[in-house]
Design a protein around this motif. Structure first.
Motif, PDB file in Angstrom:
ATOM      1  N   TYR A  43       0.825  -1.203   0.000  1.00 37.05           N
ATOM      2  CA  TYR A  43       0.000   0.000   0.000  1.00 37.05           C
ATOM      3  C   TYR A  43       0.865   1.261   0.000  1.00 37.05           C
ATOM      4  O   TYR A  43       0.562   2.231  -0.703  1.00 37.05           O
ATOM      5  CB  TYR A  43      -0.918  -0.020   1.217  1.00 37.05           C
ATOM      6  CG  TYR A  43      -1.730   1.239   1.409  1.00 37.05           C
ATOM      7  CD1 TYR A  43      -2.724   1.594   0.506  1.00 37.05           C
ATOM      8  CD2 TYR A  43      -1.498   2.077   2.501  1.00 37.05           C
ATOM      9  CE1 TYR A  43      -3.478   2.751   0.683  1.00 37.05           C
ATOM     10  CE2 TYR A  43      -2.241   3.232   2.686  1.00 37.05           C
ATOM     11  CZ  TYR A  43      -3.226   3.567   1.779  1.00 37.05           C
ATOM     12  OH  TYR A  43      -3.962   4.713   1.958  1.00 37.05           O
ATOM     13  N   ARG A  82      -6.028   5.243  -3.430  1.00 38.80           N
ATOM     14  CA  ARG A  82      -7.493   5.181  -3.312  1.00 38.80           C
ATOM     15  C   ARG A  82      -8.028   3.897  -3.935  1.00 38.80           C
ATOM     16  O   ARG A  82      -8.884   3.220  -3.349  1.00 38.80           O
ATOM     17  CB  ARG A  82      -8.110   6.392  -4.009  1.00 38.80           C
ATOM     18  CG  ARG A  82      -9.628   6.380  -4.050  1.00 38.80           C
ATOM     19  CD  ARG A  82     -10.142   7.530  -4.914  1.00 38.80           C
ATOM     20  NE  ARG A  82     -11.592   7.588  -4.940  1.00 38.80           N
ATOM     21  CZ  ARG A  82     -12.352   6.895  -5.779  1.00 38.80           C
ATOM     22  NH1 ARG A  82     -11.776   6.073  -6.658  1.00 38.80           N
ATOM     23  NH2 ARG A  82     -13.666   6.998  -5.750  1.00 38.80           N
ATOM     24  N   TYR A 110      -6.459   1.106  -4.284  1.00 42.97           N
ATOM     25  CA  TYR A 110      -6.041  -0.028  -3.453  1.00 42.97           C
ATOM     26  C   TYR A 110      -7.010  -0.206  -2.286  1.00 42.97           C
ATOM     27  O   TYR A 110      -7.425  -1.331  -1.972  1.00 42.97           O
ATOM     28  CB  TYR A 110      -4.617   0.200  -2.934  1.00 42.97           C
ATOM     29  CG  TYR A 110      -3.928  -1.048  -2.440  1.00 42.97           C
ATOM     30  CD1 TYR A 110      -2.983  -1.692  -3.220  1.00 42.97           C
ATOM     31  CD2 TYR A 110      -4.212  -1.585  -1.188  1.00 42.97           C
ATOM     32  CE1 TYR A 110      -2.334  -2.833  -2.774  1.00 42.97           C
ATOM     33  CE2 TYR A 110      -3.578  -2.721  -0.738  1.00 42.97           C
ATOM     34  CZ  TYR A 110      -2.640  -3.343  -1.531  1.00 42.97           C
ATOM     35  OH  TYR A 110      -2.022  -4.484  -1.087  1.00 42.97           O
ATOM     36  N   ARG A 111      -7.380   0.919  -1.644  1.00 42.10           N
ATOM     37  CA  ARG A 111      -8.338   0.829  -0.541  1.00 42.10           C
ATOM     38  C   ARG A 111      -9.691   0.331  -1.049  1.00 42.10           C
ATOM     39  O   ARG A 111     -10.323  -0.542  -0.425  1.00 42.10           O
ATOM     40  CB  ARG A 111      -8.493   2.198   0.131  1.00 42.10           C
ATOM     41  CG  ARG A 111      -7.236   2.708   0.801  1.00 42.10           C
ATOM     42  CD  ARG A 111      -7.504   3.927   1.668  1.00 42.10           C
ATOM     43  NE  ARG A 111      -8.023   5.070   0.919  1.00 42.10           N
ATOM     44  CZ  ARG A 111      -7.268   6.004   0.359  1.00 42.10           C
ATOM     45  NH1 ARG A 111      -5.938   5.933   0.442  1.00 42.10           N
ATOM     46  NH2 ARG A 111      -7.811   7.010  -0.288  1.00 42.10           N
ATOM     47  N   SER A 151      -9.626  -3.357  -1.739  1.00 43.35           N
ATOM     48  CA  SER A 151      -9.641  -4.137  -0.493  1.00 43.35           C
ATOM     49  C   SER A 151     -11.061  -4.256   0.043  1.00 43.35           C
ATOM     50  O   SER A 151     -11.468  -5.319   0.540  1.00 43.35           O
ATOM     51  CB  SER A 151      -8.734  -3.481   0.551  1.00 43.35           C
ATOM     52  OG  SER A 151      -7.380  -3.487   0.135  1.00 43.35           O
ATOM     53  N   PHE A 210      -6.681  -1.639   6.736  1.00 43.24           N
ATOM     54  CA  PHE A 210      -7.535  -0.504   7.067  1.00 43.24           C
ATOM     55  C   PHE A 210      -7.393  -0.089   8.517  1.00 43.24           C
ATOM     56  O   PHE A 210      -7.498   1.104   8.838  1.00 43.24           O
ATOM     57  CB  PHE A 210      -8.995  -0.827   6.746  1.00 43.24           C
ATOM     58  CG  PHE A 210      -9.434  -0.324   5.410  1.00 43.24           C
ATOM     59  CD1 PHE A 210      -9.948   0.954   5.265  1.00 43.24           C
ATOM     60  CD2 PHE A 210      -9.310  -1.116   4.287  1.00 43.24           C
ATOM     61  CE1 PHE A 210     -10.343   1.434   4.029  1.00 43.24           C
ATOM     62  CE2 PHE A 210      -9.698  -0.660   3.047  1.00 43.24           C
ATOM     63  CZ  PHE A 210     -10.223   0.629   2.910  1.00 43.24           C
ATOM     64  N   THR A 226      -4.520   2.121   8.439  1.00 44.84           N
ATOM     65  CA  THR A 226      -4.860   3.338   7.684  1.00 44.84           C
ATOM     66  C   THR A 226      -5.688   4.280   8.551  1.00 44.84           C
ATOM     67  O   THR A 226      -5.415   5.491   8.637  1.00 44.84           O
ATOM     68  CB  THR A 226      -5.626   2.979   6.410  1.00 44.84           C
ATOM     69  OG1 THR A 226      -4.813   2.140   5.590  1.00 44.84           O
ATOM     70  CG2 THR A 226      -6.011   4.230   5.629  1.00 44.84           C
ATOM     71  N   ARG A 232     -11.720   5.673   2.997  1.00 44.83           N
ATOM     72  CA  ARG A 232     -10.757   5.657   4.093  1.00 44.83           C
ATOM     73  C   ARG A 232     -11.292   4.938   5.332  1.00 44.83           C
ATOM     74  O   ARG A 232     -10.542   4.739   6.290  1.00 44.83           O
ATOM     75  CB  ARG A 232     -10.327   7.079   4.451  1.00 44.83           C
ATOM     76  CG  ARG A 232      -9.723   7.860   3.288  1.00 44.83           C
ATOM     77  CD  ARG A 232      -8.879   9.012   3.764  1.00 44.83           C
ATOM     78  NE  ARG A 232      -7.662   8.545   4.399  1.00 44.83           N
ATOM     79  CZ  ARG A 232      -6.516   8.297   3.769  1.00 44.83           C
ATOM     80  NH1 ARG A 232      -6.447   8.443   2.453  1.00 44.83           N
ATOM     81  NH2 ARG A 232      -5.453   7.885   4.430  1.00 44.83           N
TER      82      ARG A 232
END
Length: 715
Positions: A357, A369, A371-372, A375, A413, A416, A549
């Motif tokens: 990441y 963004r 990648y998130r 996921s 996450f 993050t 996010r």
């Protein structure tokens, strides 16, 4: 990847036998066996006969209870030849099977699937007892180790081949799950290890290299681990070794003679860059070496001080920028700070956060963004159906797409969101503290929480409890939106709605006014939390978490259909098209039968001009047929002329069940493409020429229900 690759599930029959054995012998009230504190071992490997001959001395980590035997596990094909203490022989009893209660007071039965390769031995105390201090025992053992290379248990989501251990002419691989070294229980130990092989071979292990001796047709390499380890791996083969010293660390490649320098040398440069970068971020590199070790079968594993990558893997151009840094970072997380698996495996997600990441963040643009988002798509498609979700405290290792979605994706996450909550400086300082305080020790989520609380001086109990101890994820919504205009100011009002449980979240809310953008963070205080955002210009839209996010359950409208939808369906049917014939039909049937070995997958053949029955699971269309042609016509138009296409979408509209098609006229490529498709799960469409991927992409997504177009102020 973890150093010890014990499988996370135990076969049902084995579990019954283990439980029965535990109940039968429970009355003995035996103390759990005592792990080693230090090993001095000499091992001879005979590749042609698959034989291992071992001798050594073990210092136990504690004094066994009075009159209690010392117990250990050893590979079932190895036999103990003798055990002595102070030169006097001890009685050794070989047990057919093993009793987990001899090694844990509360055995982790769900995690013992890899232990079926071992058998138990009991060493009776000498006449007069063990003495007054932890004993040192001399042991000799030998036997053969030649487990096959075989696919993982799940055929629908195949990965690299696996083995518990093997000594063969191509090379040797011995790990903790091989039980090649007598294992007395889960403890950390130091070691001195000498490995003797054919003279044209070299052997690598954890720790520091202490030289190589040659005598006749044999070579012996010496390894010493002064820092405690969980296991002593051995990888050996006909390697040519290149070394580069860098800031006290030996950077090495162990490759076969036919591997050209243009393949191996860039890994030295990449290792130097990654070790410098991670050392600055987390703390000093914990080992004296880092080696890229080539493997004759395809692997991607990180071990203490080296990584074992397959010979085809290292030739893939993207590996040096993706998987390779990931395995290097495991020397901090997993092979530097060890995982206390009883509380959950945090290191895979943290390594993914810090390597994979972080690379997307460094690239800039929309990569991080995306990648998130991907996921979250993986979690939605693979983990939320059929009872496959679970709390992070229960994650041990990846053995399916669902465990990857939770253990890697959700953990990513967690870090993050923690970074967003505490700020980059405090977050980085917390990880440095965690590393500094726990290197070469086992640590879990409790120690992570302590490091973050000590550094931030905040109570993070609710944060860690809701994300680590609870399964599931919240669902967000936006409500009560309105615009007011007073004087020179515009006021956007609304509320963040949180469902699916009681969650304390820091939710980004973004208002746009043309090209301008303003963001606030709304700390939710219940199921509905109001917000007001003031602007100097007229707003055009307001969105809740538009950059993904927050770990949450996605709406269908937020993302386009991808292959993960059908790959992760709780039930799947594979439809062989009615117009499919000849070699192509045979190839598609073979692939379909292979996939149908997995639980919840069925294979059906389409009848010409007869509609398919309704089905609320995922549908794969294999080859041309009436149903496939009708469905493909509903997808976005494609100008592709590639001979093979793989397409994803939904049946019957945007909210219908997931579907995908493997559309090809190339029978020879079907098997290879079938193996590759699960690795492209985040895409909506793929193109192949032969079995080579030549194109991939994602359909455009619809309007997000978390974004509202704003009208003028209310009157």
């Amino acid at each position: 990847m973890p150093r010890n690759r014990h499988r996370a599930s135990i076969p049902a029959l084995l579990l019954v036998l283990v439980l029965a054995l535990a109940l039968v012998s429970g009355a003995q009230a035996a103390e759990p066996a005592i792990p080693a504190a230090h090993w001095q071992a000499n091992v001879i490997l005979e590749p042609e006969t698959h034989e291992l001959v071992g001798r050594g001395e073990v210092l136990l980590g504690a004094l066994p209870a009075a009159n209690q035997p010392w117990r250990f596990l050893l590979h079932r094909e190895l036999r103990v030849r003798s055990i002595t203490m102070d030169g006097k022989p001890l009685t050794v009893t070989e047990i057919d099977g093993w009793n987990p209660r001899h090694f844990w007071r509360h055995p982790p039965y769900a995690d013992l699937g890899g232990y079926e390769v071992a058998r138990e031995f009991e060493v009776s105390p000498p006449m007069g007892g063990w003495g007054t201090s932890p004993p040192r025992l001399a042991i000799r053992w030998s036997g053969t180790i030649a487990d096959s290379l075989h696919a993982p248990e799940k055929s629908y989501d195949r990965s690299f081949e696996v083995t518990t251990g093997r000594i063969v002419p191509e090379g040797a691989y011995l790990s903790g799950e091989t039980f090649w070294l007598p294992w007395g229980g889960a403890g950390l130990f130091t070691f001195q290890l000498s490995v003797t092989t054919p003279v044209d071979w070299s052997a690598i292990s954890a720790g520091d290299g202490e030289g190589r001796d040659v005598e006749g047709r044999r070579a012996t390499m010496h390894w010493v681990s002064r820092d405690p380890v969980e296991h002593a791996p051995i990888v050996a083969g006909p390697y040519e070794i290149e070394r580069r010293e860098h800031k006290g660390v030996s950077i090495e490649t162990w490759c076969y003679a036919d591997t050209p320098a243009e393949v191996s040398q860039p890994y030295l440069d990449a290792a130097v860059e990654a070790i410098d970068r991670f050392s600055e971020r987390y703390g000093p590199y914990p080992h004296s070496k880092f080696a890229l070790v080539e493997n004759y079968w395809q692997t991607g594993w990180g071990l203490a001080g080296f990584t074992l990558l397959g010979d085809r893997v290292i030739r893939l151009p993207f590996i040096i920028h993706t998987s390779f840094p990931h395995e290097i970072l495991h020397n901090w997380w997993g092979n530097g700070v060890y995982v206390d698996a009883s509380t959950g495996n945090w290191c895979e997600g943290l390594t993914t956060f810090g390597a994979d990441y972080a690379a997307k963040v460094a690239e800039g643009g929309t990569g991080a963004r995306d990648y998130r988002r991907n996921s979250l798509v993986g979690y939605k498609d693979f983990a939320t159906q059929g009872g496959r979700d679970f709390a992070l405290s229960r994650f041990r290792e990846r053995d399916s797409a669902a465990t990857q979605a939770v253990g890697y994706g959700k953990t990513l996450f967690v870090f993050t969101m923690l970074r967003d909550k505490l700020g980059p400086a405090t977050f980085d300082a917390s990880l440095k503290r965690f590393y500094r305080e726990n290197v070469f020790r086992r640590a879990g989520w409790k120690e992570l929480r302590k490091a973050f609380e000590d550094e931030s001086r905040q109570d993070l109990s609710r944060f860690f409890t809701q994300w680590v101890e609870r399964p599931g994820a919240p669902t967000l919504a936006i409500g009560d939106t309105a615009v007011d205009h007073a004087g020179s100011k515009w006021h956007v009002r609304g509320s963040v709605v949180v469902t699916d449980g009681d969650w304390a979240l820091d939710v980004p809310v973004v208002v746009r006014a043309g090209e301008q953008r303003q963001e606030v963070v709304v700390a939710t205080t219940g199921p509905r939390t109001p917000f007001t955002i003031d602007l100097d210009v007229a707003p055009t839209s307001v969105s809740v978490d538009p950059e993904f996010r927050i770990f949450r359950t996605l709406y269908d409208g937020e993302v386009a259909p991808t292959l993960s939808g059908v790959l992760g369906a709780r039930a799947t049917r594979i439809v062989i098209g009615s117009d499919t014939a000849g070699d192509l039909r045979d190839a598609l049937l073979t692939l379909g039968r292979e996939w149908a070995e997995a639980e919840g997958v069925e294979l059906v053949e389409e009848s010409a001009h007869e509609p398919l029955p309704s089905f609320d699971g995922g549908t794969w269309f294999f080859g041309p047929g009436d149903a496939a042609r009708v469905w493909i016509a509903t997808l976005p138009p494609a100008a592709s002329t590639a001979p093979t296409r793989v397409l994803a979408g939904r049946l019957g509209g945007p909210s219908g069940p997931p579907a995908a098609a493997l559309w090809t006229d190339d029978a020879s490529a079907v098997a290879s493409i079938g193996r590759k498709v699960p690795h492209y799960s985040k895409y909506s469409w793929l193109e192949f020429e032969g079995d080579q991927n030549v194109g991939k992409g994602v359909w455009d997504s619809g309007d997000s229900p978390l974004s509202v177009r704003l009208k003028g102020p209310r009157s």
